[in-house]
Every structure is written in C-alpha cells, then in structure tokens.
Design a protein around this motif. Structure first.
Motif, short mmCIF file in Angstrom:
data_model
loop_
_atom_site.label_atom_id
_atom_site.label_comp_id
_atom_site.label_asym_id
_atom_site.label_seq_id
_atom_site.Cartn_x
_atom_site.Cartn_y
_atom_site.Cartn_z
N GLN A 81 0.85 -1.19 0.00
CA GLN A 81 0.00 0.00 0.00
C GLN A 81 0.88 1.24 0.00
OE1 GLN A 81 -3.38 0.19 2.76
NE2 GLN A 81 -2.61 2.16 3.46
N PRO A 82 0.71 2.15 -0.98
CA PRO A 82 1.52 3.37 -1.02
C PRO A 82 1.22 4.25 0.19
CG PRO A 82 0.46 2.95 -3.14
CD PRO A 82 -0.17 2.01 -2.16
N LEU A 83 2.25 4.85 0.73
CA LEU A 83 2.08 5.78 1.83
C LEU A 83 1.55 7.11 1.30
CD1 LEU A 83 5.36 5.14 3.88
CD2 LEU A 83 3.08 4.21 4.29
N LEU A 84 0.64 7.71 2.03
CA LEU A 84 0.09 8.99 1.61
C LEU A 84 1.20 10.03 1.51
CD1 LEU A 84 -2.52 10.47 0.93
CD2 LEU A 84 -2.72 11.11 3.35
N VAL A 85 2.09 10.03 2.47
CA VAL A 85 3.26 10.92 2.45
C VAL A 85 4.50 10.06 2.62
CG1 VAL A 85 4.44 12.85 3.55
CG2 VAL A 85 1.93 12.80 3.48
N PRO A 86 5.33 9.89 1.57
CA PRO A 86 6.54 9.08 1.70
C PRO A 86 7.42 9.58 2.85
CG PRO A 86 6.13 9.60 -0.59
CD PRO A 86 5.16 10.42 0.20
N ILE A 87 8.09 8.64 3.51
CA ILE A 87 8.91 8.96 4.68
C ILE A 87 10.38 8.95 4.29
CG2 ILE A 87 9.55 8.25 7.02
CD1 ILE A 87 6.84 6.91 7.24
N THR A 88 11.07 10.04 4.54
CA THR A 88 12.51 10.13 4.28
C THR A 88 13.27 9.89 5.57
OG1 THR A 88 12.11 11.72 2.50
CG2 THR A 88 14.35 11.59 3.39
N LEU A 89 14.27 9.00 5.50
CA LEU A 89 15.04 8.64 6.68
C LEU A 89 16.51 8.93 6.47
CD1 LEU A 89 12.65 6.32 6.21
CD2 LEU A 89 13.68 5.35 8.25
N ALA A 90 17.15 9.49 7.47
CA ALA A 90 18.60 9.67 7.46
C ALA A 90 19.22 8.40 8.00
CB ALA A 90 19.00 10.86 8.32
N VAL A 91 20.03 7.75 7.19
CA VAL A 91 20.64 6.47 7.56
C VAL A 91 22.15 6.55 7.33
CG1 VAL A 91 18.54 5.17 7.05
CG2 VAL A 91 20.24 5.52 5.25
N SER A 92 22.85 5.49 7.70
CA SER A 92 24.28 5.43 7.43
C SER A 92 24.51 5.10 5.97
CB SER A 92 24.94 4.38 8.32
OG SER A 92 24.50 3.08 7.96
N ALA A 93 25.73 5.31 5.52
CA ALA A 93 26.06 5.01 4.13
C ALA A 93 25.90 3.52 3.84
CB ALA A 93 27.50 5.47 3.83
N ARG A 94 26.25 2.67 4.81
CA ARG A 94 26.11 1.23 4.62
C ARG A 94 24.64 0.84 4.50
NH1 ARG A 94 28.47 -1.95 9.17
NH2 ARG A 94 28.12 -3.70 7.74
N GLU A 95 23.78 1.46 5.30
CA GLU A 95 22.35 1.15 5.23
C GLU A 95 21.75 1.61 3.91
OE1 GLU A 95 20.99 1.24 9.92
OE2 GLU A 95 21.19 3.12 8.81
#
Length: 610
Positions: free
Chosen positions: A469-483
């Motif tokens: 199911q598509p999210l109504l508002v996509p979520i942006t996450l700050a992650v490590s370079a490896r992730e």
C-alpha cells in the motif's frame, strides 16, 4: 630517543595469555583440542582445586618427537598450517601456535610425549613462566602426550584474584569437556576432580550409543524430547537434535552448535535458530539443541577471535537460510502421534495422518481462498465468529459432525485408532478429554483451534502474496552510508517483503510503500530495523514477524472460546484437524495445546500396583 620498543618475549606471552587463558577451563579447551588434532581416541583429564593447582590431560594421539618438544612451547609454532592457503581452509581445531606458550607463561608446565608406537621411552619438556626457559630430558611414556599445568597464574596475582571458587571454576571446566565430548563422539573421555571421577564417556560405536552419550551429557529428558535432524543441500550438511518446543529452558544453557567439529557461538546461527522457533516457543524461553554443521573449510573463516569461538561464513545468507529452513520444517512436521524419528528432515515432509472414521471436517482440506486472504491482509475483512455443528452457517471454518453413528472407543480395536484418539467428554467448556491407545489425552480446545486458524491464515497469505500500500506521504530517513547501500542492493528482497525503499542520497532513503496490513505500524522504526537486520544477517524477518503477529491476533479472536459446549463429533473433528496441522502441539503464543497421560501415569496417581 625512541619511544617504540619491542616487548620482551615473556611479557608478550603473558599478554597473549590474557586473550587465550581466561581461566582453567581455557587451558583444558586448548589442550583437549590439541589432543583431538593429534588423533587421540582416549583423553583423560585430571583436575585439582578447580584447575588452579593442577590440570593434567593425557591422550593416546600421535605424540611429539624429542626435537619438537621445545619448539612446541615457542610462540607461533605449529604443525597445522604452513601457508596462507592453509589458513584460508583450516581443517584443524588449533592453528595459531600460541596456546602452549601462553599457558607456559602463567604456570609451571610439563609436557611429556612419545611419538614412537610400541615404545615406552618418551621425552619431557619443563617450563616455568618466570624465565620461559625449556629443559628437555628423557622420561618414560607410552605413545601419546601428557600436559601437566600446575599453579595457574602463580606469577600473575592480578589475574589469579579474578578466579572464582573451585566449584565455579570446575563447573566451567566440566562444561568445556562436555562440549568437546559432544563434538567427537568416537573418542573416550574421562574427567576426574580431586581424585573423584565425575564424567566417564565411552566412544559411541553406533546410533544407540550416540543417543546414550547425548542423554548422559544433556540429560535423559532432553534426549526423550528431541527431533532428529539430518539434511544436505549442496556443500552444506546439518545433523543433530533439536528439542521440541515444549522442552524449553529458562536460559540458553543447553545450546551446542558445532561447525566442522568446532564448538562456536555465532550471532547469525543464533538468529536463524530463533527464527525457526519464533512461532512455537513461549515468550522468554530458550530452545535446546545439539547441532552439527558441516561445510567446506574454505567456506568458513575461523581466524576471527583468539579463542576461536566466533566464525565468519563466506556465504552467510545461504547458511542462514539453510539453517532456518531445515529447522522450521522439522518443527512444523512434529504432530500428534508422530514419533521423533518420523520427523527427520531429509528434504521431504512426512505425510499427515488421514482419518477414516467417518468424520468430515468442514473446510480443513484447503485454506481460505486467495481473495479472502488478500482481503484479510489489506484489512478489508475480519474473521467472522466460528460456527459449530452441522448445518450452521458462518464465514469461518466449521467443525461439521458426521451423520454416521459415532463409534465407541471400545469398538475400534479392530481398526486404526487416531493418535489423539476419540473425544469422551468436555470439562467446564475448556478442555477436551479423549481416549487413545496410550491412555488419556487432554486438549486445550481454544489453544488448539487458535493454532489451526493461524496456520490456515498463513497459508492463505502465502498463496495470495503480500499486498503493498503506497504511503500517503513518503517517509525520508537519514541512515548510514552502509544502510543506504544495502537498501539499493537488496531492493528486490525488500519489495518481496512488501517494502518499497529507495536510496535518494549517500545517507538518505525514502520509504514509499509498506504492506497493507501494517498500515498502522511505525514505518520509520520498521524500515530501520529491517535495514539493520540486512546488514547484520543478510536477511530480515521483521516484516514476516509483524504480519504473523497480526494473523496471530486475528486467529486468537476468531477461535472457539472457553465455555462453548461442543458436541462429540465437533470435538473429534478438532482432534482430526490437530493431527493434520503443522505445529499443532503449541498455540500461537508457544503454550502447549495437548498433553498425554499414559496408563502408567494414571496408575501412579492412584498408587495402583503398590
């Protein structure tokens, strides 16, 4: 003036001893591994004062020649590897060549050995930790080696004061000997403490002797509640025993895993085994197992930790999936009335019992339709209350009683009696009492029906797939370079789990879709956990676990409740369903669904025969 200097050999050896020799049990581990590498068929271990006063280990291996005795006590001296190619495919337990030198640096060590068969004339090397000088002279000894370690840590009082009581230290040492004895069932082991024999294990020449050895080391109850495992897939082979979920432990103290005969503690292995038990183990309990994994030595790196407890697999994902798939299949195939030997995993599951008593089980032959499963997964449908009795309607599964006369148990001796027998009564609307050939069967009807419903919901989900199911508002996450990198590399894997994640920068990802059934979940935490698992183990069960938790809740609410009176045909239909359903011995929360009381157990309750 130079500030960098080379450490003197005695100090360097004592530093190495801090890594290798933690306590007397560490000395025993290193010495026994050397004996096994030498091809010993008998190992005798004598201990005094928990190992602090004396550790003597004698074997009948190939022995050490006079010219090699002094060299054996030198640091980084070994006969087990010769080149970098050997290090990449280590087939022996020891290979670093530092154990004896490290032990000698913190004890009074005597090494006596004879490498000539048929001769009683050997040689002896004596070394004390203070000066590390080695004296070699003749000494009588049959073929093999005796290592004698006295006054451990006598010259390092700071280390000695960290030792525990003699009883505690001997407990650790005893555990080491048990592990080594499990790893080499063809070797005789004897352990004595202060002159008293505490362990005597004869070599196992056949399967029955091996089973007795496992029972002696792990306990008779463990041996009685195990499922034998044996499976090969390509270069991987897994064999051993896993305990039934009902035989669980309050702590992880009965878990033995060996890779090519080496006992290890590995996070990837532990994760795979926990996954296999996830659906059937009660919360807070730990599984018990003795498992042996065999693979090409080049496929595993044992040079990871000084104590060699940890390893690194070259193809970790394949090993993880092989372990998880094998064990989960084995646990699923354990059903009522099936002996442990019938549950051995060899690539094909055992056939389920087919009832032929004239009782029809409504809806048990096939899982719900893919359309129903998709609706349940998307949250558009919920299980309706289950109906009982012939002719009643309901969207859920129904136990339908046959119109044929119900046979009495006494009249069924001429035919086959099902494993769970036939129902005779219901107690307070909670428990079903059934009679089989062994005696009395007690069934928790809600727990049993909950597992049956849960397994059918899982089958329906697997058949229909996971709806995203598509999210109504996509979520942006700050992650490590490896992730971020693993999100790109494993994009297809994540999509199969119902998660659409894209890397939008070197340290940033965006989540656009989630499984429809998890619409109310914490998307950010879920994605972070999945990426963390992919980095750590190469796979993740977070999505499946969350979906299973949802299905478990649905099954709990959609199963028969307590105080609901069932007719005898309905009770028998439930028993037949249990015999056909995977993992039916435990409910979704790991609690047992049924127990067997044999005639011997019943006689004991009433003191019959006394």
């Amino acid at each position: 003036m130079s500030v960098i200097r080379v450490l003197e050999p005695r100090l360097a050896n004592q530093i190495a001893a801090g890594e290798v020799v933690e306590r007397p049990a560490s000395v025993v581990k290193e010495a026994v591994e050397n004996s096994l590498d030498a091809g010993a068929s008998r190992i005798d271990v004598d201990i005094e004062s928990g190992g602090t006063r004396l550790i003597r280990i004698r074997d009948d291996g190939q022995g050490i020649s006079e010219t090699d005795l002094a060299l054996a006590l030198s640091r980084h001296a070994t006969s087990k590897i010769d080149s970098i190619e050997d290090l990449e495919a280590v087939g022996s337990l020891g290979f670093r060549g530092e154990a004896l030198a490290s032990i000698a640096s913190v004890s009074r060590l005597t090494l006596t050995s004879n490498a000539e068969a048929g001769s009683a004339h050997g040689h002896q090397a004596v070394c004390e930790g203070r000066e590390m000088s080695v004296l070699v002279g003749p000494a009588p000894h049959p073929r093999g080696t005796t290592l004698e370690v006295r006054d451990l840590f006598y010259n390092t009082p700071a280390r000695r004061k960290f030792l525990r009581t003699d009883k505690t230290e001997f407990g650790h040492l005893h555990e080491v000997v048990k592990r080594q004895a499990l790893s080499r069932p063809g070797v005789n082991f004897t352990l004595r403490h202060n002159g008293k024999q505490t362990l005597q294990l004869n070599a196992a020449a056949d399967e029955a002797a091996l089973h007795r050895r496992v029972a002696t080391i792990c306990g008779a109850e463990f041996a009685e509640h195990t499922v034998p495992i044996e499976r090969e897939a390509g270069a991987l082979r897994l064999w051993g025993w896993v305990a039934e979920p009902t035989f669980s432990r309050s702590q992880a103290d009965l878990q033995y895993f060996f890779v090519n005969g080496r006992v290890i503690r590995d996070k990837l292995v532990s994760h795979a085994i926990r996954q296999a038990y996830r659906d059937v183990l009660f919360h807070g309990r730990h599984p018990a197992f003795v498992l042996f994994l065999e693979l090409d030595p080049a496929g595993v790196d044992v040079n990871v930790h000084p104590t060699k407890h940890e390893v690194r697999f070259r193809h970790s994902r394949a090993v993880h999936d092989f372990l998880f798939g094998t064990l989960s299949r084995a646990l699923a195939e354990v059903r009522p009335g099936q002996s442990a030997a019938q549950a051995v995993v060899t690539g094909e599951g055992a056939s389920a019992y087919q009832p032929g008593i004239g009782l029809a089980v409504g809806g048990s032959a096939q899982p719900p339709s893919a359309l129903d499963a998709a609706g349940a997964m998307s949250g558009r449908a919920r299980p309706q209350p289950f109906a009982y009795g012939a002719g009643q309607s309901g969207a859920g599964t129904r136990f339908v009683g046959s119109t044929a006369p119900q046979p009495e148990f006494a009249d069924t001796h001429t035919g086959e009696v099902p494993p769970l027998g036939f129902a005779v009564a219901q107690v307070h609307g909670v428990y079903i009492l059934a009679e089989n050939q062994q005696g009395l069967v007690l069934v928790d009807m809600h727990a049993a029906h909950e597992r049956i419903t849960y397994e059918r919901l899982k089958q329906a989900r697997d058949g229909a797939g996971i709806t995203r199911q598509p999210l109504l508002v996509p979520i942006t996450l700050a992650v490590s370079a490896r992730e971020a990198a693993i999100a790109t590399e494993q994009a297809d894997e994540l999509a199969s789990l119902g998660v659409l994640v894209e890397a939008v920068g070197e340290e940033s990802v965006v989540c656009r879709e989630l499984p429809a059934a998890l619409g109310g979940a914490d998307a950010e935490a879920l994605v972070r956990d999945v990426l963390s698992d992919l980095l750590e183990y190469g796979t993740s069960d977070r999505i499946a676990s969350s979906l299973d938790e949802l299905l478990s809740t649905m099954a709990c609410h959609g199963s028969v409740r307590a105080n609901r009176r069932l007719t005898r045909p309905e009770m028998n239909a439930l028993l037949r369903d249990m015999e056909e359903t995977e993992r039916s011995g435990q409910c979704n929360h790991g609690r047992p669904t049924w127990i067997q009381l044999g005639m011997t157990d019943l006689d004991k309750l009433f003191l019959r025969g006394r």
